[in-house]
Scaffold this active site. Sequence first.
Site, short mmCIF file in Angstrom:
data_model
loop_
_atom_site.label_atom_id
_atom_site.label_comp_id
_atom_site.label_asym_id
_atom_site.label_seq_id
_atom_site.Cartn_x
_atom_site.Cartn_y
_atom_site.Cartn_z
N GLU A 98 11.40 7.93 21.86
CA GLU A 98 12.59 7.06 21.76
C GLU A 98 13.79 7.67 22.47
O GLU A 98 13.79 8.85 22.83
CB GLU A 98 12.93 6.80 20.28
CG GLU A 98 13.31 8.05 19.52
CD GLU A 98 14.30 7.77 18.40
OE1 GLU A 98 15.34 7.15 18.67
OE2 GLU A 98 14.04 8.22 17.27
N LYS A 147 14.45 11.39 6.58
CA LYS A 147 15.58 12.31 6.51
C LYS A 147 16.13 12.31 5.11
O LYS A 147 16.25 11.26 4.49
CB LYS A 147 16.70 11.83 7.43
CG LYS A 147 16.60 12.33 8.82
CD LYS A 147 17.78 11.84 9.62
CE LYS A 147 17.88 10.35 9.63
NZ LYS A 147 17.03 9.63 10.50
N1 PSU Z 1 16.82 10.29 12.88
C1 PSU Z 1 17.32 11.34 13.56
N2 PSU Z 1 18.02 11.13 14.67
C2 PSU Z 1 18.21 9.89 15.16
C3 PSU Z 1 17.65 8.77 14.45
C4 PSU Z 1 16.98 9.02 13.32
O1 PSU Z 1 17.17 12.48 13.15
O2 PSU Z 1 18.85 9.75 16.18
C5 PSU Z 1 17.81 7.39 15.02
C6 PSU Z 1 16.43 6.75 15.29
O3 PSU Z 1 16.51 6.12 16.55
C7 PSU Z 1 16.27 5.75 14.19
C8 PSU Z 1 17.71 5.34 13.97
O4 PSU Z 1 15.45 4.66 14.53
O5 PSU Z 1 18.44 6.55 14.07
C9 PSU Z 1 17.92 4.67 12.65
O6 PSU Z 1 19.21 4.16 12.62
P1 PSU Z 1 19.65 3.20 11.42
O7 PSU Z 1 19.63 4.08 10.21
O8 PSU Z 1 21.03 2.75 11.81
O9 PSU Z 1 18.65 2.08 11.37
#
Ligand code: PSU
Length: 299
Positions: free
Chosen positions: A24, A158
Amino acid sequence: MIKIEYSLEVQQAIKNNEPVVALESTIITHGMPWPENLKTAKSVETIVREYGATPATIAVINGIVNVGLEDEALTELSAKKDVRKLSRADLAHCLMKKETGATTVAATMIIADLAGIKIFATGGIGGVHKFAEKTFDISADLQELAKTGISVVCAGPKAILDIPKTLEVLETLGVPVITFGQTNLPAFWSSDSPFISPLSLDNPSLIAKSHELRKELGLSGGQLIANPISKKDQIPFETIEPIIMEAVKSANEQNIIAKEVTPYVLSQINQLTKGKSLLANIALIKNNAKLASKIALCF
Ligand code: PSU
Ligand code: MN
């Protein structure tokens, strides 16, 4: 069909039916500071090649879906400010406006599926945020895992998320959560957590096999593979938990909402740990790239 621009190596690999691992780009543009983001993105690609697969970093560049970024494009994207963070909701809009956007787990899965790629390595997925009962903040990544048939290798939810609620939603959506090599779920920076993983497997070929069996059963959606960070690189759960609470509290106080929450909390934690969380983040992504490549070779 939508036009896809492939890198040379990905084009070759797909033509020859060789293993490809999707990667990604939101992690590059929104998940890590420059220049560590570029350095990490490049070494993750190198690891995938060393393990015998081809890396396909996915992003939208000037309205064109890119599967595999040439060096120049990767370098440019890493340094660029104001790149859009694309999930299922924003992909078409970004193409229409001919803008540049980085793909989250959800958007990367959608594009990987269009390109016929089965496996994808990331750091962490989005999930149910702490206090979601008030904010309703639940990442679109979870729904995507229920819809799109990609196996996603992450380092566990996380710990900025509400892990038990994230597991509940994944169970409701019928997404298998498979921990690699241990019974407890890892929690991103931490190799262990107090939560038992719904499923576990200790062999990459079995992960590929269960992916195929789901297809044969006609089940939509992918698998979430939780790959524990190595003990030497981790920050123990008890150590990181209070720091996370402080960062989440700060996000609430600053009224940070929607797409901004994850990037804000990650950068706060990086500051509070004096860069240690970033080092762990880099180590776990590399670790995930290795496992994803091993799985890719088993298809
Ligand atoms: N976890 C990380 N770093 C990130 C992300 C997740 O340690 O950059 C990113 C991924 O692209 C994930 C997104 O899909 O954050 C999720 O964002 P949200 O919680 O806004 O859906
Ligand atoms: Mn959100």
